[in-house]
Design a protein around this motif. Structure first.
Motif, short mmCIF file in Angstrom:
data_model
loop_
_atom_site.label_atom_id
_atom_site.label_comp_id
_atom_site.label_asym_id
_atom_site.label_seq_id
_atom_site.Cartn_x
_atom_site.Cartn_y
_atom_site.Cartn_z
N ALA A 161 28.85 40.71 30.79
CA ALA A 161 29.67 39.50 30.62
C ALA A 161 29.54 38.54 31.79
N LEU A 162 28.76 38.91 32.81
CA LEU A 162 28.62 38.06 34.00
C LEU A 162 27.15 37.73 34.28
N GLU A 163 26.41 37.42 33.21
CA GLU A 163 24.99 37.11 33.38
C GLU A 163 24.75 35.68 33.86
N THR A 164 25.57 34.73 33.44
CA THR A 164 25.29 33.32 33.73
C THR A 164 26.12 32.81 34.90
N ASN A 165 25.69 31.69 35.44
CA ASN A 165 26.46 31.03 36.50
C ASN A 165 27.85 30.66 35.99
N GLY A 166 27.91 30.24 34.73
CA GLY A 166 29.20 29.88 34.14
C GLY A 166 30.12 31.07 34.01
N ASP A 167 29.58 32.23 33.62
CA ASP A 167 30.38 33.45 33.52
C ASP A 167 31.00 33.79 34.88
N LYS A 168 30.19 33.68 35.93
CA LYS A 168 30.67 34.04 37.27
C LYS A 168 31.71 33.04 37.77
N ALA A 169 31.44 31.74 37.56
CA ALA A 169 32.41 30.73 37.99
C ALA A 169 33.75 30.95 37.29
N GLU A 170 33.69 31.26 36.01
CA GLU A 170 34.91 31.50 35.23
C GLU A 170 35.65 32.74 35.74
N MET A 171 34.91 33.80 36.02
CA MET A 171 35.53 35.05 36.48
C MET A 171 36.22 34.86 37.83
N TYR A 172 35.56 34.18 38.78
CA TYR A 172 36.16 33.97 40.09
C TYR A 172 37.43 33.13 39.99
N ALA A 173 37.37 32.07 39.16
CA ALA A 173 38.54 31.20 39.01
C ALA A 173 39.69 31.94 38.36
N MET A 174 39.40 32.73 37.32
CA MET A 174 40.45 33.45 36.61
C MET A 174 41.08 34.53 37.48
N SER A 175 40.25 35.20 38.28
CA SER A 175 40.77 36.25 39.17
C SER A 175 41.70 35.67 40.22
N GLU A 176 41.35 34.49 40.73
CA GLU A 176 42.21 33.81 41.70
C GLU A 176 43.50 33.34 41.06
N LEU A 177 43.39 32.78 39.85
CA LEU A 177 44.56 32.28 39.14
C LEU A 177 45.58 33.39 38.87
N SER A 178 45.08 34.55 38.46
CA SER A 178 45.97 35.64 38.05
C SER A 178 46.60 36.37 39.23
N GLY A 179 46.12 36.08 40.45
CA GLY A 179 46.65 36.76 41.61
C GLY A 179 45.84 37.97 42.02
N ASP A 180 44.77 38.30 41.27
CA ASP A 180 43.93 39.43 41.63
C ASP A 180 43.13 39.15 42.89
N GLY A 181 42.81 37.89 43.12
CA GLY A 181 41.95 37.51 44.23
C GLY A 181 40.52 37.34 43.76
N CYS A 182 39.80 36.41 44.37
CA CYS A 182 38.46 36.08 43.87
C CYS A 182 37.44 37.18 44.13
N ASP A 183 37.81 38.22 44.88
CA ASP A 183 36.90 39.35 45.09
C ASP A 183 37.25 40.53 44.20
N PHE A 184 38.04 40.30 43.15
CA PHE A 184 38.53 41.40 42.32
C PHE A 184 37.39 42.17 41.66
N PHE A 185 36.33 41.47 41.27
CA PHE A 185 35.24 42.17 40.58
C PHE A 185 34.58 43.19 41.49
#
Length: 629
Positions: free
Chosen positions: A569-593
């Motif tokens: 689910a994290l093959e594209t640049n868009g997938d990664k940008a979305e994951m980092y933003a969502m992790s930060e939004l939810s409070g997990d932190g952008c290094d959650f993955f």
């Protein structure tokens, strides 16, 4: 023409093309497909949707098969417009036969190049395309040849192919429409033909002064900055490809809507023209340059996803600035957006599984911030005015509520300055998700709803409420349970209910965690005669998870499957940008993955049975869609 239990009309028109995709005429029809109906700047869309307001969607494309090609025109629209739509399509085909321009052909080629570049961003995309090319032509080299052959096509080639193959008298049209349709008695409006030329685009993009972030730190693989406007800015710089992706998340969503559905109306309206880019110019620039700017409204945030190639980054950022700060939200734009939303709600109900989901969501989230189901929106959307949308837009982009994530080959300092300037609006209050946590409630008893309609299948959805994202232990465990129960062909539901008992056309489970609350669902599409048996089988498999420990092997397999799906689910640049933003939004932190695999591995057999009993012992909602007879 056939009748069905639908609320909207669907049209598909086909023309037989050349015998092989390798013929020059086939490449020429690929280009003609883009010119006629390849996006919002295409001829069909501009006339039938923008000017005549006859259709919801319309598109055309050339499709290749092993021993044949077919040129398609597809559309869906209000049932009353059927005759007008067919007449208008015929008129546009006749106009197409009068000739396309050099500029239209070059624009179509550029559009095809960008689409091909994006489709080849992932390993799976490349593998899929090579496989398709090999099956289609018995030669994988067609993968490398396609764009070269397309670029050899001339204007004369395109005009010749159009006049050879796109004859309305040699077409086949299929229509699905509701029963008892009352046809419109209106006559077609005469529309002014647009000149084919591309409007000049100034390269004097908005200039931004230099900004220094308030703080910067390395967090895992990314750099995290707090900008001087208060926004969080996350970057992952690399030169793997020329694609740059941007994900923007604005806290709020359903929590901050003054009227339910206003986020959706804004999402539809915000890209329908700006002060510097009128709608016709905006659409043409977007499609000609392969730029994506896609707003969307979610339950807990408003999002904008953007993507372009590196050479178009200044243009994309300029357009993004216009969308965020200078959208033209006049009465006509808002009215069309409302109409489109209401139409889509109605159109989704043509699929019985969507009806089951809508009824489920209506009961599950009743009297909570998430109760904006189709049924609710049909009541609230008509009450939203253009002033409501303008006022909401004015207060939405408070940078204190914004996370921006950029992934690709960028100049980080330049991006910091761009986004510090774009988000300067300090209107609107700061959002804290904790303030809304107490607005949710648990179900006090099982609830059910049964909808009857003309259908040859039955659909059953069952859902339980769960804790939100902040309960990380339960969240990881429920993800593992989802992997065990209904994710893929190796899952319990697929094997036990579909393969062994033959009860399912489609089956699975779904876990949807949000910040303050979540839900876990199981579903099945089945033969109506077996609906009762299928529903009992679903419940039985859920009860097994509650009452019997999973084996170590099954647990390990489920974890590996879950981790594999996360990687894919994290093959594209868009997938990664979305994951980092969502992790930060939810409070997990952008290094959650970086931590998630370890958290998944920590889930034990005891965790699985405990979480299953914690949530699946509670009251649930069941939604059924059954045939009328």
């Amino acid at each position: 023409i056939d009748n069905a239990d639908v609320k909207t009309t669907y049209l598909l028109m086909g023309f037989k093309g050349p015998k092989s995709v390798r013929e020059k005429d086939s490449f020429a029809l690929d280009i003609a497909g883009n010119i006629l109906g390849g996006g919002k700047s295409s001829r069909l869309y501009k006339v039938l949707q923008d000017k005549q307001d006859l259709v919801q969607n319309i598109a055309s494309s050339n499709s290749g098969y092993r021993e044949d090609t077919v040129f398609y025109i597809s559309s869906n629209f209000e049932p009353k417009n059927i005759e007008l739509v067919k007449q208008s399509i015929e008129q546009e085909l006749e106009r197409l036969k009068q000739g396309v321009s050099e500029e239209e052909v070059e624009r179509s080629k550029k559009q095809a190049e960008r689409d091909t570049l994006y489709s080849r961003e992932t390993i799976s995309g490349i593998a899929s395309e090579i496989g398709y090319c090999t099956i289609l032509t018995n030669d994988w080299n067609f993968y490398d040849e396609y764009l070269d052959e397309l670029n050899k096509v001339t204007v004369n080639d395109v005009n010749k192919a159009i006049n050879t193959y796109l004859d309305i008298n040699h077409s086949l049209t299929s229509v699905i429409e509701p029963k008892d349709v009352v046809k419109s008695t209106k006559t077609l409006k005469k529309v002014k033909e647009d000149k084919a030329c591309t409007p000049a685009i100034s390269e004097n993009f908005v200039k931004y002064s230099k900004h220094i972030p308030v703080s910067s730190e390395k967090v895992g693989k990314v750099n995290r900055h707090v900008l001087d406007n208060g926004a969080v800015f996350i970057t992952e710089k690399h030169d793997n490809n020329e694609i740059i992706a941007v994900s923007i998340k604005v806290k709020g969503g359903n929590y901050t809507e003054p009227k339910k559905g206003i986020n959706s109306v804004l999402g539809y309206s915000i890209t329908q023209g700006t002060k510097r880019y009128p709608k016709y110019l905006y659409n043409r620039i977007i499609e000609e340059n392969g730029i994506y700017i896609i707003p969307s409204s979610g339950r807990e945030s408003f999002s904008i996803y953007a993507k372009c190639v590196k050479s178009d980054l200044p243009l994309m950022l300029d357009m993004l600035n216009e969308v965020i700060n200078n959208a033209v939200l006049d009465n006509l734009t808002v009215a069309k957006s409302k109409k489109e939303i209401l139409y889509n709600i109605k159109a989704r109900r043509d699929n019985p599984s969507n009806v089951a989901v809508e009824e489920l969501q209506t009961l599950l989230w009743k009297d909570t911030p998430f109760d904006a189901s189709g049924k609710v929106l049909e009541k609230t959307i008509p009450t939203i005015t253009d002033n409501d949308v303008k006022n909401y837009y004015k207060n939405l982009f408070n940078p204190e509520n914004i996370i921006i994530s950029v992934n690709g080959n960028i100049d980080e300092n330049e991006m910091i300055s761009y986004f510090s300037e774009i988000f300067k609006n300090k209107n609107g209050k700061k959002v804290d998700y904790k303030d809304y946590k107490d607005l949710f409630r648990n179900l006090d008893k099982n609830q059910e709803v049964t909808t009857h309609r003309n259908s040859e299948s039955a659909w059953i959805y069952i859902s339980w409420l769960t804790d939100g994202i902040t309960n990380i232990k339960d969240r990881m465990t429920l993800n593992v349970i989802n992997s065990i129960l209904g994710s893929g062909m190796s899952s319990r539901l697929f094997y036990e209910v579909r393969d062994k008992q033959g009860l399912a056309y489609a089956i699975g489970s779904n876990y949807s965690p949000y910040i303050n609350k979540g839900n876990f669902s199981v579903y099945i599409g089945t033969d109506p005669k077996k609906a009762d048996e299928a529903e009992k089988a679903l419940i039985k498999e859920v009860e097994k998870i509650q009452n019997t420990y999973v084996s170590d092997k099954e647990l390990e397999d489920a974890k590996n499957k879950l981790k594999g799906n996360l990687i894919l689910a994290l093959e594209t640049n868009g997938d990664k940008a979305e994951m980092y933003a969502m992790s930060e939004l939810s409070g997990d932190g952008c290094d959650f993955f970086d931590k998630i695999f370890e958290l998944i591995d920590e889930v034990t057999v005891n965790d699985v049975i405990n979480a299953a009993n914690k949530y699946f012992s509670n009251p649930y909602v069941v939604s059924r869609v059954l045939p009328k007879k």
